[in-house]
Design a protein around this motif. Structure first.
Motif, PDB file in Angstrom:
ATOM      1  N   PRO A 148       5.076   0.912 -23.437  1.00 34.00           N
ATOM      2  CA  PRO A 148       6.141   0.920 -22.422  1.00 34.00           C
ATOM      3  C   PRO A 148       7.090  -0.272 -22.509  1.00 34.00           C
ATOM      4  N   GLY A 149       6.690  -1.291 -23.238  1.00 34.15           N
ATOM      5  CA  GLY A 149       7.564  -2.446 -23.382  1.00 34.15           C
ATOM      6  C   GLY A 149       8.607  -2.301 -24.470  1.00 34.15           C
ATOM      7  N   ASP A 150       8.518  -1.240 -25.254  1.00 34.59           N
ATOM      8  CA  ASP A 150       9.477  -1.026 -26.344  1.00 34.59           C
ATOM      9  C   ASP A 150      10.726  -0.350 -25.776  1.00 34.59           C
ATOM     10  N   ILE A 151      11.504  -1.129 -25.056  1.00 37.32           N
ATOM     11  CA  ILE A 151      12.629  -0.608 -24.284  1.00 37.32           C
ATOM     12  C   ILE A 151      13.687   0.037 -25.174  1.00 37.32           C
ATOM     13  N   LEU A 152      13.926  -0.535 -26.351  1.00 34.09           N
ATOM     14  CA  LEU A 152      14.985  -0.013 -27.216  1.00 34.09           C
ATOM     15  C   LEU A 152      14.687   1.421 -27.649  1.00 34.09           C
ATOM     16  N   PHE A 153      13.453   1.678 -28.079  1.00 34.58           N
ATOM     17  CA  PHE A 153      13.099   3.030 -28.507  1.00 34.58           C
ATOM     18  C   PHE A 153      13.110   4.002 -27.330  1.00 34.58           C
ATOM     19  N   ILE A 154      12.624   3.557 -26.185  1.00 33.24           N
ATOM     20  CA  ILE A 154      12.612   4.420 -25.007  1.00 33.24           C
ATOM     21  C   ILE A 154      14.039   4.775 -24.601  1.00 33.24           C
ATOM     22  N   ALA A 155      14.919   3.783 -24.603  1.00 31.85           N
ATOM     23  CA  ALA A 155      16.321   4.033 -24.253  1.00 31.85           C
ATOM     24  C   ALA A 155      16.969   4.971 -25.265  1.00 31.85           C
ATOM     25  N   HIS A 156      16.671   4.759 -26.547  1.00 28.34           N
ATOM     26  CA  HIS A 156      17.220   5.634 -27.592  1.00 28.34           C
ATOM     27  C   HIS A 156      16.788   7.079 -27.379  1.00 28.34           C
ATOM     28  N   HIS A 157      15.508   7.280 -27.115  1.00 27.49           N
ATOM     29  CA  HIS A 157      15.001   8.643 -26.950  1.00 27.49           C
ATOM     30  C   HIS A 157      15.567   9.299 -25.694  1.00 27.49           C
ATOM     31  N   LEU A 158      15.670   8.544 -24.614  1.00 24.69           N
ATOM     32  CA  LEU A 158      16.244   9.100 -23.386  1.00 24.69           C
ATOM     33  C   LEU A 158      17.704   9.498 -23.597  1.00 24.69           C
TER      34      LEU A 158
END
Length: 254
Positions: free
Chosen positions: A108-118
């Motif tokens: 959950p701390g990998d904000i860049l990948f999460i933002a990219h996927h969203l």
């Protein structure tokens, strides 16, 4: 593959649940089977790479086939989505959903990948389920994004083990230059050129009744941001590569 795409073109059912189930099975095979003896973080990265391998090259090929299956007059930035194009979008939506769940659950701390996927899911979802137009543009971008997928995932897996396994280090070092070159050509040249063409069309006001302004502007922002981040990423990899090669040459000279 051609037969599979033909079956997709004829398939009237909603394919997203089947695709998501497929990725879930592949992910579990990686997590609980293939990589179960790996150190935990390596295991997570391996499982993510496995579903990416299942998605990438297949999605790139399917995107091209779905575009080619359309008459030339329907290959436009505001053209209506065909059935097979919708299925290809669902195929990718399912992948990004599965990988997003992976990151939310374990990283959950990998904000860049999460933002990219969203952001990617937002673009694909609005095209598929809100405006029903514009798949041509997104499938071209999908091809450009995934044509490097196979090489990138092998490079990534080798990178996971390069500090511990000499063979992995050799594979990583061998693949780095060709991967960087291909990625630079696709993301640094072809991608921005197509993005410029797409942006000019969507900002021109054409087909305003088919794709609302808020959708078009959001697509431009998301895609533009993704291309920018990708180019920063590959630029940093090039800098690291040249730095490592320079240090290696310096050690040999001494």
């Amino acid at each position: 593959m051609a037969e599979l795409l033909a079956s997709w073109a004829a398939e009237e059912r909603w394919m997203y649940p089947a695709f998501l189930s497929m990725y879930a099975v592949i992910y579990c095979v990686g997590q609980l089977g293939l990589f179960r003896r790996w150190e935990w973080r390596h295991r997570l990265d391996g499982a993510s790479c496995l579903i990416s391998l299942a998605h990438g090259s297949a999605a790139a090929f399917a995107a091209v086939a779905a575009i080619a299956a359309q008459p030339a007059g329907n290959r436009g930035f505001a053209a209506p989505n065909s059935r097979i194009q919708d299925h290809v979008l669902d195929y990718s939506i399912a992948y990004f959903t599965m990988d997003l769940l992976h990151y939310l659950a374990f990283l959950p701390g990998d904000i860049l990948f999460i933002a990219h996927h969203l952001a990617t899911l937002f673009v694909f979802f609005t095209c598929r389920y809100v405006v029903y137009h514009g798949a041509y543009a997104l499938l071209v971008l999908l091809f450009l994004a995934e044509v490097t997928s196979l090489l990138q995932n092998v490079w990534t897996l080798a990178g996971i083990w390069r500090t511990e396994v000499p063979a992995a280090a050799r594979v990583y070092n061998t693949l780095s230059p060709p991967f960087y070159v291909l990625y630079t050509i696709v993301r640094g040249v072809a991608g921005p050129l197509f993005f410029l063409k797409m942006s000019l069309f969507y900002l021109s006001g054409q087909a305003v009744d088919l794709i609302p302004w808020w959708v078009r502007v959001s697509w431009i922002i998301v895609v533009g941001a993704a291309i920018t981040v990708s180019n920063f990423w590959i630029w940093n990899l090039w800098k690291t590569l040249f730095k490592e090669r320079k240090q290696s040459i310096g050690k040999k000279d001494t």
